[in-house]
Write a protein that holds these residues in place. Structure first.
Motif, PDB file in Angstrom:
ATOM      1  N   GLY A  13     -31.612  24.135  -5.407  1.00  0.00           N
ATOM      2  CA  GLY A  13     -31.378  24.712  -4.096  1.00  0.00           C
ATOM      3  C   GLY A  13     -31.420  26.235  -4.105  1.00  0.00           C
ATOM      4  O   GLY A  13     -31.673  26.863  -5.134  1.00  0.00           O
ATOM      5  N   LYS A  14     -31.160  26.822  -2.946  1.00  0.00           N
ATOM      6  CA  LYS A  14     -31.109  28.278  -2.824  1.00  0.00           C
ATOM      7  C   LYS A  14     -29.821  28.774  -3.480  1.00  0.00           C
ATOM      8  O   LYS A  14     -28.746  28.230  -3.233  1.00  0.00           O
ATOM      9  N   SER A  15     -29.935  29.819  -4.306  1.00  0.00           N
ATOM     10  CA  SER A  15     -28.745  30.269  -5.026  1.00  0.00           C
ATOM     11  C   SER A  15     -28.894  31.716  -5.478  1.00  0.00           C
ATOM     12  O   SER A  15     -29.999  32.261  -5.528  1.00  0.00           O
ATOM     13  N   GLU A  27     -16.747  39.027  -3.424  1.00  0.00           N
ATOM     14  CA  GLU A  27     -17.029  38.028  -2.397  1.00  0.00           C
ATOM     15  C   GLU A  27     -17.977  36.938  -2.878  1.00  0.00           C
ATOM     16  O   GLU A  27     -17.787  35.751  -2.563  1.00  0.00           O
ATOM     17  N   PHE A  28     -18.996  37.328  -3.638  1.00  0.00           N
ATOM     18  CA  PHE A  28     -20.035  36.373  -4.021  1.00  0.00           C
ATOM     19  C   PHE A  28     -19.998  35.998  -5.503  1.00  0.00           C
ATOM     20  O   PHE A  28     -20.854  35.244  -5.965  1.00  0.00           O
ATOM     21  N   GLY A  29     -19.014  36.496  -6.245  1.00  0.00           N
ATOM     22  CA  GLY A  29     -18.992  36.279  -7.691  1.00  0.00           C
ATOM     23  C   GLY A  29     -18.983  34.833  -8.122  1.00  0.00           C
ATOM     24  O   GLY A  29     -19.590  34.468  -9.134  1.00  0.00           O
ATOM     25  N   ASN A  30     -18.333  33.963  -7.343  1.00  0.00           N
ATOM     26  CA  ASN A  30     -18.252  32.550  -7.733  1.00  0.00           C
ATOM     27  C   ASN A  30     -19.466  31.743  -7.282  1.00  0.00           C
ATOM     28  O   ASN A  30     -19.502  30.520  -7.444  1.00  0.00           O
ATOM     29  N   GLN A  31     -20.457  32.433  -6.691  1.00  0.00           N
ATOM     30  CA  GLN A  31     -21.652  31.731  -6.201  1.00  0.00           C
ATOM     31  C   GLN A  31     -22.851  31.878  -7.137  1.00  0.00           C
ATOM     32  O   GLN A  31     -23.928  31.374  -6.844  1.00  0.00           O
ATOM     33  N   GLU A  75     -23.251  27.554  -0.897  1.00  0.00           N
ATOM     34  CA  GLU A  75     -22.517  26.636  -0.032  1.00  0.00           C
ATOM     35  C   GLU A  75     -22.327  27.167   1.382  1.00  0.00           C
ATOM     36  O   GLU A  75     -22.015  26.410   2.299  1.00  0.00           O
ATOM     37  N   GLY A  76     -22.489  28.479   1.589  1.00  0.00           N
ATOM     38  CA  GLY A  76     -22.269  29.059   2.911  1.00  0.00           C
ATOM     39  C   GLY A  76     -23.519  29.052   3.766  1.00  0.00           C
ATOM     40  O   GLY A  76     -24.467  28.297   3.527  1.00  0.00           O
ATOM     41  N   ASP A 135     -25.525  35.039   5.380  1.00  0.00           N
ATOM     42  CA  ASP A 135     -24.650  35.642   4.374  1.00  0.00           C
ATOM     43  C   ASP A 135     -25.401  36.506   3.366  1.00  0.00           C
ATOM     44  O   ASP A 135     -24.925  37.585   2.984  1.00  0.00           O
ATOM     45  N   ILE A 136     -26.559  36.025   2.903  1.00  0.00           N
ATOM     46  CA  ILE A 136     -27.277  36.708   1.826  1.00  0.00           C
ATOM     47  C   ILE A 136     -27.666  38.150   2.169  1.00  0.00           C
ATOM     48  O   ILE A 136     -27.610  39.031   1.296  1.00  0.00           O
TER      49      ILE A 136
END
Length: 214
Positions: A87-89, A126-130, A136-137, A142-143
């Motif tokens: 997926g997109k990540s 904000e995005f470190g765990n992604q 998931e957002g 968001d990106i």
């Protein structure tokens, strides 16, 4: 005569379509075999047949110089690894430590630059765990918060060398995001990149600069 000409044109057109279809099928089969090799083979201990298959595939990618030597290609095919992106990540964030060079085999990758160091730290929190997981957002909304979209890279291109070449902190100069669902990436560690691609990329950059100047 017109009828015969029309028939000949139709036949030649059919032959061209069939050749294009066979080429597509060949590339699909090659990619499937390459993915199998990346999953099942032992890195740094690949067989000659496995390395030859990887060489055939990698040679078609634009970031791999045509003038690369057989020895360098052998080293790269033996050491290269892969990343299957689901997926997109987010691949990495601006300011992350970077020690690998990425090569896009399939899909697209967008690079985002944030000029403010304070904002860069906020983005990290904000995005470190992604990193490295399906986002998931709300991806499209968001990106863009990662910064300015400076470029969208296509299949065949590479990125991530600036952190490797840096003489200071080896930090990522921007964020990288896999923006397609079927992204397939190769990765080269810093020692392999430096021994195989660094010199060629440096010469290519020099040539591009000189051409622009002229």
């Amino acid at each position: 005569a017109l009828a015969r000409g029309g028939t000949a044109f139709a036949f030649n057109h059919w032959v061209q379509i069939m050749e294009e279809q066979r080429e597509k099928e060949r590339l699909i089969a090659l990619e499937i075999e390459v993915k199998r090799i990346m999953q099942e083979s032992i890195r740094k201990n690949r067989s000659p047949i496995e390395k030859e298959t990887l060489k055939t595939y990698l040679s078609s990618l634009t970031c791999i110089p045509a003038e690369i030597s057989s020895q360098q290609m052998d080293i790269m095919c033996n050491d290269i690894d892969s990343v299957n992106v689901v997926g997109k990540s987010i691949l990495f964030l601006q300011g992350d430590f970077g020690n690998v060079y990425y090569i896009i085999a399939r899909g697209e990758v967008q690079l985002y630059l944030e000029k403010s160091k304070d904002k860069e730290m906020e983005i990290g929190r904000e995005f470190g765990n992604q990193r490295g997981v399906p986002y998931e957002g709300d991806f499209d909304n968001d990106i863009p918060n990662l910064g300015i979209n400076i470029v969208t890279l296509k299949a065949g291109q590479g990125f991530g060398e600036f952190a490797i070449l840096s003489t200071t902190g080896k930090l990522r100069m921007c964020a990288a995001v896999a923006s397609t669902d079927d992204t397939f990436l190769f990765v080269l560690d810093a020692p392999t990149y430096n021994s195989v691609l660094r010199q060629h990329h440096y010469r290519s950059k020099q040539l591009t600069t000189c051409t622009a100047l002229l």
